[in-house]
Design an enzyme around this catalytic site. Sequence first.
Site, mmCIF file in Angstrom:
data_model
loop_
_atom_site.group_PDB
_atom_site.id
_atom_site.type_symbol
_atom_site.label_atom_id
_atom_site.label_comp_id
_atom_site.label_asym_id
_atom_site.label_seq_id
_atom_site.Cartn_x
_atom_site.Cartn_y
_atom_site.Cartn_z
ATOM 1 N N LYS A 113 0.866 -1.238 0.072
ATOM 2 C CA LYS A 113 0.029 -0.187 0.038
ATOM 3 C C LYS A 113 0.772 1.230 -0.117
ATOM 4 O O LYS A 113 1.739 1.521 0.904
ATOM 5 C CB LYS A 113 -0.855 0.064 1.191
ATOM 6 C CG LYS A 113 -1.906 1.169 1.298
ATOM 7 C CD LYS A 113 -2.804 0.755 2.275
ATOM 8 C CE LYS A 113 -3.645 2.051 2.562
ATOM 9 N NZ LYS A 113 -4.802 1.883 3.799
ATOM 10 N N ASP A 252 -16.575 0.003 -0.408
ATOM 11 C CA ASP A 252 -15.482 -0.701 -0.873
ATOM 12 C C ASP A 252 -14.321 -0.813 0.318
ATOM 13 O O ASP A 252 -13.355 -1.452 -0.092
ATOM 14 C CB ASP A 252 -14.824 0.511 -1.730
ATOM 15 C CG ASP A 252 -14.747 2.056 -1.147
ATOM 16 O OD1 ASP A 252 -15.512 2.423 -0.697
ATOM 17 O OD2 ASP A 252 -13.698 2.417 -1.043
HETATM 18 P P1 AMP Z 1 -9.390 4.950 0.950
HETATM 19 O O1 AMP Z 1 -10.091 6.083 1.517
HETATM 20 O O2 AMP Z 1 -8.165 4.657 1.321
HETATM 21 O O3 AMP Z 1 -10.546 3.819 1.052
HETATM 22 O O4 AMP Z 1 -9.318 5.072 -0.650
HETATM 23 C C1 AMP Z 1 -10.539 5.416 -1.483
HETATM 24 C C2 AMP Z 1 -9.979 5.194 -2.782
HETATM 25 O O5 AMP Z 1 -9.220 6.289 -3.114
HETATM 26 C C3 AMP Z 1 -9.267 3.877 -3.174
HETATM 27 O O6 AMP Z 1 -9.722 3.612 -4.570
HETATM 28 C C4 AMP Z 1 -7.911 4.187 -3.172
HETATM 29 O O7 AMP Z 1 -7.233 3.268 -3.783
HETATM 30 C C5 AMP Z 1 -7.838 5.613 -3.751
HETATM 31 N N1 AMP Z 1 -6.778 6.425 -3.106
HETATM 32 C C6 AMP Z 1 -6.578 6.843 -2.017
HETATM 33 N N2 AMP Z 1 -5.266 7.616 -1.707
HETATM 34 C C7 AMP Z 1 -4.853 7.629 -2.969
HETATM 35 C C8 AMP Z 1 -3.519 7.964 -3.403
HETATM 36 N N3 AMP Z 1 -2.668 8.977 -2.626
HETATM 37 N N4 AMP Z 1 -3.302 7.930 -4.770
HETATM 38 C C9 AMP Z 1 -4.314 7.244 -5.473
HETATM 39 N N5 AMP Z 1 -5.330 6.734 -5.133
HETATM 40 C C10 AMP Z 1 -5.752 6.815 -3.846
HETATM 41 MG MG MG Z 2 -10.214 1.782 0.761
#
Ligand code: AMP
Ligand code: MG
Length: 496
Positions: A113, A252
């Site tokens: 990650k 998700d």
């Molecule tokens: P999360 O809030 O961590 O569940 O992320 C929600 C979505 O945003 C997921 O599809 C992650 O892969 C994407 N995401 C979060 N942070 C980043 C980042 N720095 N770069 C690219 N995608 C991100």
């Molecule tokens: Mg997530």
Amino acid sequence: MSQHSSPQFDNSYTSLPERFYAHQKPTPVRAPELIRINQALAAQLGISTEWLTSAQGLQVLAGNEIAPGSEPIATVYAGHQFGNWNPQLGDGRAVLLGEIIGTDGQRYDMQLKGAGRTPFARGGDGRAPLGPVLREYVVSEAMAALDVPTSRSLAAVVTGEQVMRDRPQPGGILTRICSSHIRIGTFQYFAGLGDTEAVRILADHVIARHYPEAGEADRPYVALLQAVIGRQARLIAQWQQLGFIHGVMNTDNTLISGETIDYGPCAFMDEYHPHTVFSSIDTAGRYAFVNQPPIGQWNLAWLARALLPILDTDEDAAVQAAQQAIDDYVALYQAAYDDLMARKLGLRGGDEESSSLVEELLGLMATANADYTLTFRRLAERAGPQGKIDGDSVADFFELPDSLAPWLSKWHATVERQKTSPAERQQQMLALNPVFIARNHLVEEAIRAAEDEGDLRPFHDLVDRLAAPCDYQSQDGRYAMPPTLGQRVRNTFCGT
Ligand code: AMP
Ligand code: MG
């Protein structure tokens, strides 16, 4: 296999159709350094710690090198984020290196990650700041030590590169392990496209991988839905029992395996208040502590909806089966919660009397601003012979609020009527009521030391301390104490 060999990959997700993922290698980083590896977990997975700490191990954990047998991919999914439908998300900054079979015979995903941009990165940089990597490491391992199903942290590295957030921060990469990264949102993605064939392929994969018993049922996909609902109900009951607030219960971030995932703006409550919210982005309090059980049901209803076309050949029968499974969640959750809470209080459980004792206690705790964890711990200490504990006590810095006195008499009268001896009861309660939890101010302190001073000692000490959450010794008192006013952390940030 030599002592120093890399993990033996055995990949199954890459044998699914190409529309389930994108081939994606991690993006190399400039100057990676190892922060920590999880030796106990490595042993459980049959991964050599010598290899993990070797030069090659570090390059693999940093995404600079691809281990033999690894077929790196980014998976696609959709999801409801804070109630809003997003038809395509996907691993934006995570790369699945492959799967390994643990010494327990179970299959595990190994994911990096913070490994760089993927086709699903949208506007993101694909990276993770060190702070959130450390937070996820600490909290996920603390949850595992508390026997909560969860993703695990195998390793953390610093990248030697900066990531830009509100200010430049050191970058980090977490090696995350879980029994799979398949989410409610993965089903929703294909259902949203009307791709029923893919929904069926994914369901078959999930049954083979996580719920083989469902495969034997008359209607395997109905059995699958019921099984996932059962695991989620039990998981959320465990969160509630511990005062854990996930913070981003989007579909998700809900794993089909029933493991906790995505430790972003999460926190353990200090003072008990049912409406507590920590997440800086959860302005409406959608994911407040008290809302977690019903949100669990709401999320599972989307899984049911995604599975609808394959539940039954008859449309009405499919709807009925889905509705029934979703309705059953309430009783499954309640039974799991009642059982856990009763056992926390040294009660037999399953009856009106223990449920009302629990309710009454929580009401008194809320009014008294009582610390959630320490109240239960202190009750465990008082459950012993003569209401005492033989050994170190949290009474040095925490005592039950006076307003609990009438409740205490009732509780004593109830436990006295049950057969267990005070010593047995106390032992059971001490094992179920942790004294060390991943308190926000401790996590924050560890992150601050790492980011501001490059000092990782507080992080390592905290991880070590939380590995035995129920074993109290007064020399570690500071890890058990609630935050002072000045230490209190009101908000947590997801750091994306
Ligand atoms: P999360 O809030 O961590 O569940 O992320 C929600 C979505 O945003 C997921 O599809 C992650 O892969 C994407 N995401 C979060 N942070 C980043 C980042 N720095 N770069 C690219 N995608 C991100
Ligand atoms: Mg997530």
